[in-house]
Design a protein around this motif. Structure first.
Motif, short mmCIF file in Angstrom:
data_model
loop_
_atom_site.label_atom_id
_atom_site.label_comp_id
_atom_site.label_asym_id
_atom_site.label_seq_id
_atom_site.Cartn_x
_atom_site.Cartn_y
_atom_site.Cartn_z
N VAL A 96 2.63 3.00 3.49
CA VAL A 96 1.57 1.99 3.51
C VAL A 96 0.68 2.33 4.70
CG1 VAL A 96 3.01 0.34 4.79
CG2 VAL A 96 1.00 -0.46 3.57
N ARG A 122 0.00 3.06 -0.52
CA ARG A 122 -0.82 1.85 -0.75
C ARG A 122 -1.50 1.44 0.54
NH1 ARG A 122 1.95 -2.85 0.78
NH2 ARG A 122 4.19 -2.60 1.14
N GLY A 124 -3.17 -1.18 3.45
CA GLY A 124 -2.82 -2.41 4.14
C GLY A 124 -3.46 -2.45 5.51
N VAL A 129 1.14 -3.56 7.24
CA VAL A 129 1.88 -2.32 7.48
C VAL A 129 3.19 -2.62 8.22
CG1 VAL A 129 1.90 -0.15 8.79
CG2 VAL A 129 -0.13 -0.78 7.48
N SER A 132 5.66 -4.60 6.01
CA SER A 132 6.25 -3.76 4.96
C SER A 132 7.39 -2.92 5.51
CB SER A 132 5.19 -2.85 4.34
OG SER A 132 4.23 -3.60 3.63
N ALA A 138 8.53 -0.23 2.67
CA ALA A 138 7.89 1.06 2.88
C ALA A 138 8.75 1.87 3.85
CB ALA A 138 6.48 0.90 3.44
N GLY A 141 4.48 4.13 7.82
CA GLY A 141 3.23 3.39 7.92
C GLY A 141 2.22 4.17 8.74
#
Length: 290
Positions: A96, A122, A124, A129, A132, A138, A141
């Motif tokens: 992310v 994805r 963010g 971040v 997640s 995730a 990050g």
């Protein structure tokens, strides 16, 4: 308490319902419901609010989910450890990022070396971040700053100043440079609150007595770019992320020294030696040193 009961709870919570959890675990819905019910009855606790075929976690359920996320992530790491060679051949890596731009060259090199690994990326902002990663949603990050929290391991990817930008048709397109005082005379297009670019910009402006007020607030970098390209105002982005767009013209902001954006690759420190995470970090480090 049995492992199957915790697993049933975890999948219902993360999948958003009993039917989806049953599909993920290749079990029947009654079997999943029975495991969760037994867990609740044994410990006299309500983990889900069940209303009209919809389920929502209770406060107790939220706390238990934090624990089971760590439990099942550790299980996944143990599996990776026991099959390390396979992890780099057919594993899954979840990223992310506040901007995927800083990852493009790393992704290309990683894919070339580990073509069997499935990667999902994805978008963010800083808050999403961090959340997640904490929630094990995730593995890696990318943030617009080096984190100060000790829970994270990090690798600096780049450092560049924040720049203003306008449409090539805008009256300021040939300005060359702008001060914060100049910005108060024009409509501004700012990112959503929580964006590190916006936060740094506002802090730097306040330090010289200027309060920046957005005419338009947009969620996401691409939304800001398109709005500015239409001629609606002045946008802001780190110079490293400006890229090539003939519709837009960058304008230097002064002073620059307070508005440097450090893009960092981060992960939870406890996951730093996970095979896939370690491999991605190593490629990022080698590319930056070349």
């Amino acid at each position: 308490m049995r492992y199957v009961q915790l697993r049933a709870f975890h999948y219902v919570a993360t999948c958003g319902g009993f039917s989806r959890a049953a599909e993920e675990l290749f079990l029947t819905q009654p079997a999943i419901s029975d495991q969760v019910r037994k867990l609740e009855e044994e410990y006299d606790v309500l983990l889900f609010n069940r209303q009209r075929k919809q389920v929502a976690l209770t406060a107790a359920g939220e706390k238990l989910l934090q624990i089971t996320r760590r439990l099942f992530d550790s299980e996944s790491q143990a599996l990776q450890f026991l099959s390390e060679s396979r992890a780099l051949q057919s594993g899954n890596l979840r990223i992310v990022a506040d901007s995927a731009h800083h990852l493009l060259h790393i992704l290309a090199a990683f894919r070339k070396r580990y073509p069997g690994v499935r990667i999902s990326v994805r978008a963010g902002n800083t808050e999403s971040v961090v959340n997640s990663l904490y929630n094990y949603e995730a593995d890696l990050g990318v943030l617009g700053e080096l984190p100060t929290l000790t829970h994270f391991a990090c690798e600096l990817l780049s450092s560049s100043p924040i720049t203003a930008f306008v449409s090539h048709r805008h009256e300021l397109a040939k300005a060359g440079r702008l001060t914060f005082a100049d910005l108060t005379h024009h409509p501004l297009v700012l990112r959503e609150r929580g964006s590190k670019t916006r936060t740094k910009l506002e802090v730097a402006a306040r330090s010289v007595g200027v309060e920046l007020k957005p005419a338009i607030e947009a969620e996401g970098r691409e939304a800001v770019r398109e709005i500015v390209a239409s001629g609606a105002g002045i946008g802001f982005v780190s110079l490293a992320e400006f890229g090539e767009d003939k519709r837009l013209v960058p304008i230097r902001l002064v002073p620059e020294d307070q508005m440097m954006m450090d893009e960092a690759l981060i992960c939870l420190r406890e996951r730093r030696e996970s095979k896939l995470v370690h491999a991605f970090f190593e490629i990022a480090r080698k590319l930056r040193s070349t």
